[in-house]
Motif scaffolding. Structure first.
Motif, short mmCIF file in Angstrom:
data_model
loop_
_atom_site.label_atom_id
_atom_site.label_comp_id
_atom_site.label_asym_id
_atom_site.label_seq_id
_atom_site.Cartn_x
_atom_site.Cartn_y
_atom_site.Cartn_z
N TYR A 22 -19.32 70.27 -45.58
CA TYR A 22 -18.61 69.03 -45.92
C TYR A 22 -17.34 69.32 -46.72
N CYS A 23 -17.41 70.28 -47.66
CA CYS A 23 -16.23 70.59 -48.47
C CYS A 23 -15.09 71.13 -47.62
N VAL A 24 -15.40 72.06 -46.71
CA VAL A 24 -14.36 72.64 -45.86
C VAL A 24 -13.82 71.58 -44.89
N GLN A 25 -14.70 70.78 -44.31
CA GLN A 25 -14.26 69.72 -43.39
C GLN A 25 -13.29 68.75 -44.07
N ASN A 26 -13.54 68.49 -45.35
CA ASN A 26 -12.75 67.48 -46.08
C ASN A 26 -11.70 68.07 -47.01
N GLY A 27 -11.62 69.40 -47.10
CA GLY A 27 -10.63 70.02 -47.99
C GLY A 27 -10.93 69.80 -49.45
N LYS A 28 -12.19 69.70 -49.82
CA LYS A 28 -12.61 69.47 -51.21
C LYS A 28 -13.08 70.78 -51.83
N HIS A 35 -14.00 76.27 -56.59
CA HIS A 35 -13.17 77.12 -55.75
C HIS A 35 -12.47 76.26 -54.70
N SER A 36 -11.17 76.53 -54.49
CA SER A 36 -10.45 75.79 -53.47
C SER A 36 -10.92 76.24 -52.09
N VAL A 37 -10.78 75.37 -51.12
CA VAL A 37 -11.17 75.68 -49.75
C VAL A 37 -9.95 75.58 -48.86
N THR A 38 -10.03 76.20 -47.71
CA THR A 38 -9.02 76.03 -46.66
C THR A 38 -9.61 75.03 -45.69
N GLN A 39 -9.04 73.85 -45.66
CA GLN A 39 -9.57 72.75 -44.85
C GLN A 39 -9.49 73.09 -43.38
N GLY A 40 -10.48 72.65 -42.64
CA GLY A 40 -10.49 72.84 -41.20
C GLY A 40 -11.73 72.26 -40.58
N ASP A 41 -11.79 72.33 -39.25
CA ASP A 41 -12.93 71.80 -38.52
C ASP A 41 -14.15 72.70 -38.72
N GLY A 79 -24.47 63.60 -51.96
CA GLY A 79 -23.41 62.68 -52.33
C GLY A 79 -22.18 62.77 -51.44
N VAL A 80 -22.38 63.16 -50.19
CA VAL A 80 -21.25 63.31 -49.27
C VAL A 80 -21.31 62.29 -48.14
N ASP A 81 -22.14 61.28 -48.29
CA ASP A 81 -22.35 60.32 -47.21
C ASP A 81 -21.15 59.41 -46.96
N LYS A 82 -20.11 59.48 -47.77
CA LYS A 82 -18.87 58.73 -47.53
C LYS A 82 -17.75 59.65 -47.03
N TRP A 83 -17.99 60.95 -46.97
CA TRP A 83 -16.99 61.92 -46.53
C TRP A 83 -16.99 62.01 -45.01
N THR A 84 -15.91 62.56 -44.45
CA THR A 84 -15.88 62.84 -43.02
C THR A 84 -16.88 63.95 -42.73
N PRO A 85 -17.84 63.71 -41.85
CA PRO A 85 -18.84 64.74 -41.60
C PRO A 85 -18.33 65.84 -40.66
N PRO A 86 -18.87 67.05 -40.84
CA PRO A 86 -18.61 68.08 -39.84
C PRO A 86 -19.41 67.74 -38.59
N GLN A 87 -19.18 68.45 -37.51
CA GLN A 87 -20.03 68.28 -36.34
C GLN A 87 -21.36 68.95 -36.64
#
Length: 191
Positions: free
Chosen positions: A83-89, A94-100, A121-129
């Motif tokens: 979820y963090c990588v999908q959403n760039g959070k 640690h920072s992430v490199t956002q991506g699919d 607590g990620v149920d409002k974030w864009t989900p990964p596949q």
């Protein structure tokens, strides 16, 4: 020594695998090491792009295996990373490199995934596949091709999570080689 060759083969078969016949092909390779050696002078002047981390600096590109004792929260951790990588959070500061991201939840059900998403607590974030076990072929049975198709379909493929690898491996019959050899052969294509 007077021993029956068939009995010796049977004894060795109990210890490990041996060729099924004496007619297997023996191939010798001759390689000119002088022509294959790295040209270090050329390499020194070659620009190689830096590694891209999904999580800076702790999760680099390439094949990474996360292991730990049972019930050590590996699946929760990997789902949070997805979820963090999908959403760039950021993940754990640690920072992430956002991506699919694609997450193979091969031991989970829809109910478990819904619960975990809420607990993280990620149920409002864009989900990964997210794919479950019944939707995924085994390694060596076109999984690699399906993964290549997914990567080609994305503008910014960043992370593939397989939870757990054991569920993706086909059932093995009697094969020669160590577990390392078999895993290396099987995983080389997705690496």
């Amino acid at each position: 020594i007077g021993a029956d060759p068939k009995e010796i083969k049977l004894l060795f078969d109990l210890i490990g695998n041996i060729p099924s016949s004496d007619n297997y092909e023996k191939v010798k390779s001759i390689i000119d090491f002088n022509s294959k050696a790295l040209d270090m002078q050329q390499l020194r002047n070659t620009e190689i792009p830096p590694l891209i981390n999904a999580i800076n600096p702790i999760l680099p590109e390439g094949f990474v295996c996360i292991a730990g004792r049972p019930k050590a929260m590996k699946s929760f951790t990997m789902l949070k990373i997805a979820y963090c990588v999908q959403n760039g959070k950021d993940f754990m500061g640690h920072s992430v490199t956002q991506g699919d991201v694609i997450y193979f939840a091969l031991e989970d059900s829809k109910r478990r995934m819904k619960t975990r998403e809420r607990l993280l607590g990620v149920d409002k974030w864009t989900p990964p596949q997210i794919l479950l076990q019944n939707d995924v072929p085994y390694l060596g049975f076109r999984f690699e091709e399906c993964l290549e198709n997914w990567i080609a379909s994305k503008n910014n493929p960043r992370l593939v999570i397989i939870d757990t690898l054991a569920r993706l491996k086909p059932r093995q019959g009697k094969q020669s080689g160590t577990a390392y050899d078999l895993d290396n052969q099987l995983l080389g294509k997705i690496q």
